[in-house]
Design a protein around this motif. Structure first.
Motif, short mmCIF file in Angstrom:
data_model
loop_
_atom_site.label_atom_id
_atom_site.label_comp_id
_atom_site.label_asym_id
_atom_site.label_seq_id
_atom_site.Cartn_x
_atom_site.Cartn_y
_atom_site.Cartn_z
N GLU A 48 0.84 -1.19 0.00
CA GLU A 48 0.00 0.00 0.00
C GLU A 48 0.87 1.24 0.00
N LYS A 49 0.27 2.37 -0.26
CA LYS A 49 1.01 3.64 -0.21
C LYS A 49 1.19 4.02 1.25
N ALA A 50 2.34 4.61 1.53
CA ALA A 50 2.63 5.09 2.87
C ALA A 50 3.19 6.50 2.77
N CYS A 51 2.92 7.30 3.76
CA CYS A 51 3.47 8.65 3.81
C CYS A 51 4.85 8.52 4.47
N VAL A 52 5.91 8.64 3.65
CA VAL A 52 7.28 8.34 4.08
C VAL A 52 8.07 9.62 4.31
N ASN A 53 8.76 9.69 5.46
CA ASN A 53 9.69 10.80 5.77
C ASN A 53 11.12 10.43 5.42
N ALA A 54 11.50 9.19 5.70
CA ALA A 54 12.89 8.78 5.53
C ALA A 54 12.98 7.28 5.30
N VAL A 68 24.41 2.47 3.96
CA VAL A 68 24.93 2.33 2.61
C VAL A 68 24.06 3.14 1.64
N TRP A 69 22.93 3.62 2.12
CA TRP A 69 22.08 4.55 1.36
C TRP A 69 21.04 5.11 2.30
N SER A 70 20.75 6.40 2.14
CA SER A 70 19.76 7.03 3.00
C SER A 70 19.14 8.21 2.26
N VAL A 71 17.80 8.31 2.34
CA VAL A 71 17.08 9.44 1.76
C VAL A 71 16.12 10.01 2.80
N GLN A 72 15.80 11.28 2.60
CA GLN A 72 14.93 11.98 3.54
C GLN A 72 14.04 12.94 2.76
N ALA A 73 12.79 13.07 3.17
CA ALA A 73 11.86 13.98 2.51
C ALA A 73 12.32 15.42 2.72
N GLU A 74 12.29 16.19 1.64
CA GLU A 74 12.68 17.60 1.72
C GLU A 74 11.71 18.34 2.62
N GLY A 76 11.14 17.85 5.62
CA GLY A 76 10.60 17.01 6.68
C GLY A 76 9.15 16.62 6.49
N ARG A 77 8.55 16.95 5.35
CA ARG A 77 7.14 16.60 5.09
C ARG A 77 7.07 15.27 4.37
N CYS A 78 6.35 14.33 4.93
CA CYS A 78 6.27 13.00 4.32
C CYS A 78 5.58 13.07 2.97
N ARG A 79 5.96 12.12 2.13
CA ARG A 79 5.41 12.00 0.77
C ARG A 79 4.79 10.60 0.63
N ARG A 80 3.64 10.54 -0.03
CA ARG A 80 2.96 9.24 -0.23
C ARG A 80 3.66 8.47 -1.33
N LEU A 81 4.15 7.28 -0.98
CA LEU A 81 4.88 6.43 -1.91
C LEU A 81 4.34 5.01 -1.85
N ASP A 82 4.37 4.32 -2.98
CA ASP A 82 4.02 2.90 -2.96
C ASP A 82 5.27 2.04 -2.98
N LYS A 83 6.42 2.65 -3.39
CA LYS A 83 7.67 1.92 -3.38
C LYS A 83 8.84 2.91 -3.43
N VAL A 84 10.00 2.39 -3.04
CA VAL A 84 11.24 3.15 -3.16
C VAL A 84 12.27 2.21 -3.78
N GLY A 87 18.85 3.46 -4.45
CA GLY A 87 19.73 4.34 -5.21
C GLY A 87 19.02 5.46 -5.94
N GLN A 88 17.69 5.47 -5.95
CA GLN A 88 16.91 6.50 -6.63
C GLN A 88 16.07 7.27 -5.62
N ALA A 89 16.49 8.49 -5.32
CA ALA A 89 15.70 9.31 -4.38
C ALA A 89 14.36 9.63 -5.03
N PRO A 90 13.25 9.29 -4.36
CA PRO A 90 11.94 9.63 -4.92
C PRO A 90 11.78 11.15 -5.06
N LYS A 91 10.86 11.56 -5.91
CA LYS A 91 10.57 12.98 -6.08
C LYS A 91 10.22 13.59 -4.72
N GLY A 92 10.84 14.73 -4.41
CA GLY A 92 10.60 15.39 -3.13
C GLY A 92 11.51 14.89 -2.02
#
Length: 148
Positions: A48-54, A68-74, A76-84, A87-92
């Motif tokens: 399912e989609k989740a509102c992800v911060n990091a 070995v890899w770390s991403v964070q929402a710009e 600090g506002r979570c973004r709804r994602l179904d997958k990550v 190596g590819q930072a999601p939009k935002g």
């Protein structure tokens, strides 16, 4: 003396207890060694989609489980994602630790966090688990974890 309680009198304290806690959402890893995919949800068969911060991937064998890899929402506002995809930072999102190549047979800890939506809106969630790539696919390192 008789004490009377209205039905709604217990709702506010119960809701306050729920919002003081955090929730757990499953983070499941699948895909290839070169580009694993993290999906979210408590039912492996129904992501399912989740509102992800990091989201962070750590090598358990490294000192202090170095990421070995770390991403964070710009912002600090979570973004709804179904997958990550590794190596590819999601939009935002911004990359905090650039992706390193992953190795078969090495145990990685994947963790993610965010905020709930719907009735539990704003309640923080977290999830994750240990995974290892063996025999051409990702497996939970702990046999009690659900398989992706």
């Amino acid at each position: 003396m008789m004490v009377m309680l209205r039905a709604g009198a217990l709702v506010v304290p119960a809701f306050a207890l729920l919002t003081a806690c955090s929730a757990m959402i499953g983070v499941h890893i699948g895909g290839s060694l070169e580009q694993p995919v993290a999906r979210f949800g408590n039912d492996v068969a129904k992501p399912e989609k989740a509102c992800v911060n990091a989201l962070s991937v750590q090598d358990v064998s490294r000192p202090r489980m170095a990421p070995v890899w770390s991403v964070q929402a710009e912002g600090g506002r979570c973004r709804r994602l179904d997958k990550v995809i590794y190596g590819q930072a999601p939009k935002g999102f911004e990359t905090i630790v650039p992706a390193s190549p992953l190795r078969a047979g090495v145990r990685y800890y994947v963790s993610a966090s965010g905020a709930q939506r719907g009735v539990m809106r704003g309640v923080p969630w977290m999830g994750g688990g240990d995974y290892i790539f063996e025999n051409g696919e990702w497996h939970p390192a702990d046999p009690r974890q659900p398989k992706p």
